[in-house]
Design a protein around this motif. Structure first.
Motif, PDB file in Angstrom:
ATOM      1  N   VAL A   1      49.687  27.919  56.061  1.00  0.00           N
ATOM      2  CA  VAL A   1      49.603  27.777  54.602  1.00  0.00           C
ATOM      3  C   VAL A   1      49.741  29.103  53.860  1.00  0.00           C
ATOM      4  CG1 VAL A   1      48.247  25.653  54.697  1.00  0.00           C
ATOM      5  CG2 VAL A   1      47.060  27.849  54.503  1.00  0.00           C
ATOM      6  N   ALA A   2      49.496  30.216  54.537  1.00  0.00           N
ATOM      7  CA  ALA A   2      49.554  31.520  53.872  1.00  0.00           C
ATOM      8  C   ALA A   2      50.850  32.261  54.168  1.00  0.00           C
ATOM      9  CB  ALA A   2      48.353  32.379  54.279  1.00  0.00           C
ATOM     10  N   GLY A   3      51.656  31.738  55.064  1.00  0.00           N
ATOM     11  CA  GLY A   3      52.904  32.408  55.423  1.00  0.00           C
ATOM     12  C   GLY A   3      52.696  33.456  56.494  1.00  0.00           C
ATOM     13  N   GLN A   4      53.795  33.889  57.088  1.00  0.00           N
ATOM     14  CA  GLN A   4      53.735  34.842  58.191  1.00  0.00           C
ATOM     15  C   GLN A   4      53.180  36.207  57.784  1.00  0.00           C
ATOM     16  OE1 GLN A   4      54.498  34.222  61.580  1.00  0.00           O
ATOM     17  NE2 GLN A   4      54.298  32.167  60.749  1.00  0.00           N
ATOM     18  N   GLU A   5      53.284  36.555  56.522  1.00  0.00           N
ATOM     19  CA  GLU A   5      52.794  37.859  56.065  1.00  0.00           C
ATOM     20  C   GLU A   5      51.485  37.750  55.288  1.00  0.00           C
ATOM     21  OE1 GLU A   5      54.401  40.720  56.876  1.00  0.00           O
ATOM     22  OE2 GLU A   5      55.890  39.535  57.940  1.00  0.00           O
ATOM     23  N   GLY A   6      50.904  36.551  55.241  1.00  0.00           N
ATOM     24  CA  GLY A   6      49.829  36.299  54.294  1.00  0.00           C
ATOM     25  C   GLY A   6      48.402  36.530  54.700  1.00  0.00           C
ATOM     26  N   LEU A   7      48.124  36.926  55.915  1.00  0.00           N
ATOM     27  CA  LEU A   7      46.730  37.075  56.339  1.00  0.00           C
ATOM     28  C   LEU A   7      46.346  38.542  56.472  1.00  0.00           C
ATOM     29  CD1 LEU A   7      46.629  34.247  59.017  1.00  0.00           C
ATOM     30  CD2 LEU A   7      45.931  34.149  56.612  1.00  0.00           C
TER      31      LEU A   7
ATOM     32  N   VAL B   1      49.934  23.652  65.030  1.00  0.00           N
ATOM     33  CA  VAL B   1      48.760  23.206  64.280  1.00  0.00           C
ATOM     34  C   VAL B   1      48.505  21.737  64.618  1.00  0.00           C
ATOM     35  CG1 VAL B   1      47.786  22.872  61.976  1.00  0.00           C
ATOM     36  CG2 VAL B   1      49.237  24.860  62.446  1.00  0.00           C
ATOM     37  N   SER B   2      47.288  21.444  65.035  1.00  0.00           N
ATOM     38  CA  SER B   2      46.917  20.063  65.367  1.00  0.00           C
ATOM     39  C   SER B   2      46.828  19.239  64.093  1.00  0.00           C
ATOM     40  CB  SER B   2      45.572  20.019  66.085  1.00  0.00           C
ATOM     41  OG  SER B   2      45.671  20.602  67.351  1.00  0.00           O
ATOM     42  N   PRO B   3      47.408  18.053  64.106  1.00  0.00           N
ATOM     43  CA  PRO B   3      47.297  17.208  62.915  1.00  0.00           C
ATOM     44  C   PRO B   3      45.846  16.763  62.720  1.00  0.00           C
ATOM     45  CG  PRO B   3      48.395  16.034  64.700  1.00  0.00           C
ATOM     46  CD  PRO B   3      48.178  17.434  65.169  1.00  0.00           C
ATOM     47  N   PRO B   4      45.416  16.643  61.479  1.00  0.00           N
ATOM     48  CA  PRO B   4      44.030  16.232  61.237  1.00  0.00           C
ATOM     49  C   PRO B   4      43.787  14.797  61.691  1.00  0.00           C
ATOM     50  CG  PRO B   4      45.242  16.454  59.171  1.00  0.00           C
ATOM     51  CD  PRO B   4      46.153  16.896  60.261  1.00  0.00           C
ATOM     52  N   ARG B   5      42.573  14.542  62.103  1.00  0.00           N
ATOM     53  CA  ARG B   5      42.165  13.191  62.512  1.00  0.00           C
ATOM     54  C   ARG B   5      41.195  12.640  61.478  1.00  0.00           C
ATOM     55  NH1 ARG B   5      41.776  12.905  69.034  1.00  0.00           N
ATOM     56  NH2 ARG B   5      43.713  14.002  69.446  1.00  0.00           N
ATOM     57  N   GLY B   6      41.619  12.692  60.235  1.00  0.00           N
ATOM     58  CA  GLY B   6      40.788  12.218  59.141  1.00  0.00           C
ATOM     59  C   GLY B   6      41.424  12.579  57.812  1.00  0.00           C
ATOM     60  N   ALA B   7      40.649  12.395  56.757  1.00  0.00           N
ATOM     61  CA  ALA B   7      41.140  12.615  55.391  1.00  0.00           C
ATOM     62  C   ALA B   7      40.904  14.058  54.955  1.00  0.00           C
ATOM     63  CB  ALA B   7      40.474  11.631  54.439  1.00  0.00           C
ATOM     64  N   TYR B   8      41.592  14.981  55.600  1.00  0.00           N
ATOM     65  CA  TYR B   8      41.491  16.403  55.265  1.00  0.00           C
ATOM     66  C   TYR B   8      42.765  17.094  55.712  1.00  0.00           C
ATOM     67  CZ  TYR B   8      40.452  17.062  60.219  1.00  0.00           C
ATOM     68  OH  TYR B   8      40.532  17.069  61.589  1.00  0.00           O
ATOM     69  N   VAL B   9      42.906  18.368  55.358  1.00  0.00           N
ATOM     70  CA  VAL B   9      44.035  19.171  55.813  1.00  0.00           C
ATOM     71  C   VAL B   9      43.511  20.302  56.696  1.00  0.00           C
ATOM     72  CG1 VAL B   9      45.521  18.605  53.852  1.00  0.00           C
ATOM     73  CG2 VAL B   9      43.988  20.589  53.710  1.00  0.00           C
ATOM     74  N   PRO B  10      44.337  20.827  57.587  1.00  0.00           N
ATOM     75  CA  PRO B  10      43.866  21.884  58.491  1.00  0.00           C
ATOM     76  C   PRO B  10      43.456  23.178  57.784  1.00  0.00           C
ATOM     77  CG  PRO B  10      45.847  20.865  59.368  1.00  0.00           C
ATOM     78  CD  PRO B  10      45.663  20.340  57.969  1.00  0.00           C
ATOM     79  N   ALA B  11      44.129  23.496  56.661  1.00  0.00           N
ATOM     80  CA  ALA B  11      43.815  24.732  55.951  1.00  0.00           C
ATOM     81  C   ALA B  11      44.230  24.618  54.492  1.00  0.00           C
ATOM     82  CB  ALA B  11      44.527  25.921  56.603  1.00  0.00           C
ATOM     83  N   VAL B  12      43.508  25.365  53.644  1.00  0.00           N
ATOM     84  CA  VAL B  12      43.798  25.411  52.218  1.00  0.00           C
ATOM     85  C   VAL B  12      43.824  26.877  51.792  1.00  0.00           C
ATOM     86  CG1 VAL B  12      42.953  24.847  49.903  1.00  0.00           C
ATOM     87  CG2 VAL B  12      42.727  23.175  51.750  1.00  0.00           C
ATOM     88  N   HIS B  13      44.928  27.266  51.118  1.00  0.00           N
ATOM     89  CA  HIS B  13      45.047  28.610  50.573  1.00  0.00           C
ATOM     90  C   HIS B  13      44.653  28.527  49.105  1.00  0.00           C
ATOM     91  CE1 HIS B  13      47.833  32.349  49.970  1.00  0.00           C
ATOM     92  NE2 HIS B  13      46.576  32.594  49.662  1.00  0.00           N
ATOM     93  N   HIS B  14      43.554  29.196  48.748  1.00  0.00           N
ATOM     94  CA  HIS B  14      43.063  29.169  47.376  1.00  0.00           C
ATOM     95  C   HIS B  14      42.754  30.594  46.944  1.00  0.00           C
ATOM     96  CE1 HIS B  14      41.198  27.469  43.807  1.00  0.00           C
ATOM     97  NE2 HIS B  14      40.184  28.296  44.001  1.00  0.00           N
ATOM     98  N   GLY B  15      43.524  31.087  46.004  1.00  0.00           N
ATOM     99  CA  GLY B  15      43.311  32.457  45.533  1.00  0.00           C
ATOM    100  C   GLY B  15      43.531  33.457  46.652  1.00  0.00           C
TER     101      GLY B  15
ATOM    102  N   VAL C   1      41.834  31.887  52.529  1.00  0.00           N
ATOM    103  CA  VAL C   1      42.356  30.728  53.243  1.00  0.00           C
ATOM    104  C   VAL C   1      41.182  30.114  54.004  1.00  0.00           C
ATOM    105  CG1 VAL C   1      43.948  29.872  55.004  1.00  0.00           C
ATOM    106  CG2 VAL C   1      44.646  31.754  53.499  1.00  0.00           C
ATOM    107  N   HIS C   2      40.849  28.887  53.652  1.00  0.00           N
ATOM    108  CA  HIS C   2      39.757  28.158  54.302  1.00  0.00           C
ATOM    109  C   HIS C   2      40.358  27.258  55.370  1.00  0.00           C
ATOM    110  CE1 HIS C   2      36.655  29.169  51.271  1.00  0.00           C
ATOM    111  NE2 HIS C   2      37.722  29.298  50.502  1.00  0.00           N
ATOM    112  N   VAL C   3      39.872  27.402  56.599  1.00  0.00           N
ATOM    113  CA  VAL C   3      40.385  26.601  57.707  1.00  0.00           C
ATOM    114  C   VAL C   3      39.319  25.603  58.132  1.00  0.00           C
ATOM    115  CG1 VAL C   3      41.260  26.646  60.079  1.00  0.00           C
ATOM    116  CG2 VAL C   3      41.884  28.471  58.479  1.00  0.00           C
ATOM    117  N   ALA C   4      39.732  24.343  58.238  1.00  0.00           N
ATOM    118  CA  ALA C   4      38.841  23.292  58.717  1.00  0.00           C
ATOM    119  C   ALA C   4      38.403  23.617  60.142  1.00  0.00           C
ATOM    120  CB  ALA C   4      39.570  21.950  58.691  1.00  0.00           C
TER     121      ALA C   4
END
Length: 154
Positions: free
Chosen positions: A82-88, A19-33, A36-39
């Motif tokens: 962020v979702a784990g190996q079994e999470g998608l 996973v490439s590190p972000p180049r700003g004030a954000y995260v690469p992905a967020v798991h919500h409910g 999974v939202h990916v930047a």
């Protein structure tokens, strides 16, 4: 990611990149409910952009298709982080941004690189809603940027 998806990646000769590190004030992905939202992901390898320029001028549509596929694989890696190996469980929505030369209207064909990858990896669960947008410029001069919303299992 499920073992079935891991197996499909292997059969396709693919592996998830780091996973490439972000180049700003954000995260690469967020798991919500259940999502999974990916930047937005640009085509990177070893932390460096692999191509720059506008599609239809500096980058051919075929090259951009391959770059879109690379972005999709990076998005999959970010989601799995962020979702784990079994999470998608599948793909919900893809938004593709294509840095387009004047008169270039083949954005859907470019973003097909991402869509085709998700269909190959997830099968029917890879079918998704999608937007393919032509833009004047993208971060770092990238020709393509792909943003994804995945369905999370459990």
């Amino acid at each position: 990611m499920s073992s079935e998806l891991t197996t499909r990646l292997a059969k396709l000769g693919l592996r998830l990149p780091d996973v490439s590190p972000p180049r700003g004030a954000y995260v690469p992905a967020v798991h919500h409910g259940s999502l999974v939202h990916v930047a937005g992901q640009v085509p990177m390898a070893d932390g460096e952009l692999v191509a720059t320029g506008k599609v239809g001028q500096d980058v051919t549509p075929e090259e951009a298709y391959a770059l879109s596929r690379r972005c999709a694989l990076a998005a999959l890696a970010a989601a799995a982080s962020v979702a784990g190996q079994e999470g998608l469980a599948g793909v919900v929505k893809v938004v593709g941004y294509v840095a387009s030369a004047d008169g270039f209207t083949g954005q859907p064909g470019v973003v097909d690189g991402a869509s085709d990858l998700f269909l190959a990896v997830f099968g029917e669960a890879g079918r998704h809603a999608r937007s393919a947008v032509g833009v004047a410029e993208l971060p770092l001069g990238a020709p393509v940027e792909i943003e994804v919303v995945f369905a999370a299992s459990g």
